[in-house]
Design a protein around this motif. Sequence first.
Motif, short mmCIF file in Angstrom:
data_model
loop_
_atom_site.label_atom_id
_atom_site.label_comp_id
_atom_site.label_asym_id
_atom_site.label_seq_id
_atom_site.Cartn_x
_atom_site.Cartn_y
_atom_site.Cartn_z
N LEU A 164 65.66 10.75 13.06
CA LEU A 164 64.35 10.86 12.40
C LEU A 164 64.63 11.15 10.93
CD1 LEU A 164 61.28 11.05 12.34
CD2 LEU A 164 61.47 13.42 13.16
N LEU A 165 64.55 10.13 10.12
CA LEU A 165 64.86 10.22 8.69
C LEU A 165 63.55 10.38 7.93
CD1 LEU A 165 67.25 9.99 6.63
CD2 LEU A 165 66.66 7.56 6.44
N ALA A 166 63.48 11.40 7.05
CA ALA A 166 62.20 11.71 6.41
C ALA A 166 62.39 12.24 4.99
CB ALA A 166 61.43 12.74 7.24
N LYS A 167 61.28 12.31 4.29
CA LYS A 167 61.26 12.93 2.96
C LYS A 167 61.43 14.45 3.10
CE LYS A 167 57.27 11.18 1.72
NZ LYS A 167 56.12 10.71 0.88
N ALA A 191 57.36 4.95 10.37
CA ALA A 191 57.83 3.63 10.83
C ALA A 191 58.60 3.82 12.13
CB ALA A 191 58.72 2.98 9.77
N ILE A 192 58.27 3.01 13.13
CA ILE A 192 58.85 3.21 14.47
C ILE A 192 59.69 2.02 14.93
CG2 ILE A 192 57.07 4.84 15.16
CD1 ILE A 192 55.74 2.54 16.73
N GLY A 193 60.03 1.10 14.03
CA GLY A 193 60.90 0.00 14.42
C GLY A 193 60.13 -1.26 14.76
N HIS A 194 60.87 -2.35 14.83
CA HIS A 194 60.31 -3.65 15.22
C HIS A 194 59.71 -3.56 16.61
CE1 HIS A 194 60.30 -7.93 16.32
NE2 HIS A 194 60.38 -8.19 15.03
N ALA A 195 58.71 -4.40 16.88
CA ALA A 195 58.03 -4.37 18.18
C ALA A 195 58.98 -4.62 19.34
CB ALA A 195 56.90 -5.40 18.20
N ALA A 213 60.56 1.24 2.42
CA ALA A 213 59.25 1.90 2.32
C ALA A 213 59.39 3.41 2.19
CB ALA A 213 58.41 1.54 3.53
N LEU A 214 60.37 3.99 2.91
CA LEU A 214 60.60 5.43 2.83
C LEU A 214 61.09 5.82 1.44
CD1 LEU A 214 60.61 8.09 4.39
CD2 LEU A 214 62.92 7.53 5.19
N LYS A 215 61.95 5.03 0.89
CA LYS A 215 62.47 5.33 -0.45
C LYS A 215 61.40 5.23 -1.52
CE LYS A 215 67.35 4.01 0.17
NZ LYS A 215 68.43 3.09 -0.27
N ASN A 216 60.48 4.27 -1.38
CA ASN A 216 59.44 4.12 -2.42
C ASN A 216 58.20 4.97 -2.16
OD1 ASN A 216 57.61 2.72 -0.71
ND2 ASN A 216 58.52 0.74 -1.22
N ASP A 235 56.25 8.29 5.27
CA ASP A 235 56.80 9.64 5.22
C ASP A 235 58.08 9.80 6.04
OD1 ASP A 235 54.50 10.91 3.76
OD2 ASP A 235 53.44 10.16 5.53
N ALA A 236 58.27 8.95 7.04
CA ALA A 236 59.44 9.09 7.91
C ALA A 236 59.68 7.78 8.65
CB ALA A 236 59.25 10.23 8.91
#
Length: 339
Positions: free
Chosen positions: A128-131, A146-150, A183-186, A190-191
């Motif tokens: 779980l990578l987050a700000k 974000a939870i990954g590709h479907a 998206a997390l970097k920009n 949030d995670a």
Amino acid sequence: MIRRLILGTCLAAALFLGPSNVVAAEGEAEEEQDFLGIITDDLRSTAHQIGMDLKALLKRNHIHLAVFNSSGSVENIYAVYQRPGNHLGLVQSDVLAFVAKVKTDPRLKLIADKIKWVFPLYNQEVHLLAKAEIGSFSDLGGKRVAIGHAESGSNLTSRLIFEISGIFPRQTLVLDNAQALAALKNGSIDAMVIVDGFPIDRLTLDVSPADGLHLVPINQERILAFYPASRIPGGAYPWQTTDVETVSVQAVLVAYDFRNNHCHTIGNVARLMAENLNWLRHNGHPKWRSVDLNQPVKGWEQYKCVKNFNPNAITAEPETPRVRRPNPVADAIEAVFRN
């Protein structure tokens, strides 16, 4: 007259090409290999590296293994069931459990009946990578995750742990790992969740201390009641200095239960893996060091071609007879020789 002309031309061509074809055939016989395909995960994943390690091992033993990248476990289990050429696949244990438990869908029942495990492999940790402001799993309530590709295993695992914990993000975004990390970097999410064995190449090379990101512990009792506890040790990534408590799923090598000429080859692959596990531990991804091939896979059956492998057999069962399909070349030959 026409028939005689065609036959004469064919014989002349055969005589002209004969010697070189004989040499090629002899050369091909010397280099004869068995061919299999394995479907893994994205190119920057540990799962894909595990596939490449197996490719290197099998090449030493005259088996060509094609390694295919994918969106992850959900794609993989269906690909092994349905796609020609995907003889083997890496699938998360919770994806296997989901397929086995959903009894109301006849398609899933067919998959559960035909997919068999070859070997259990390594643990895949939930990353779980987050700000920086996300300090605990509970902080994800009302956030964008974000939870990954479907078709990824991360997608299913994320949905399950949110459901189990009762903590729900405001928005879950279906993004692949590259899109999610960007998206997390920009700051647009949030995670993000990645389920894969540490160290993951993408997180090693594409994240730095300057990004201000960190791994968030997952240690809720409700989640631990369903998923085994695990730990990502400090130093697993250059930007991570302390141990992080989390949970994990097991990666399982699976095959489709269709015992034709691939039966012997897959059985032989399993034998080579067992006999060369130390080679894989010394030459492959660090996750090979934790592999125990003797563990059972709960609720699933081991592939009989692995369990009953006979190295002296050519095939475990005769190949299924081929169905005659239209072929214009064969039709033309028949027409020339027809009385």
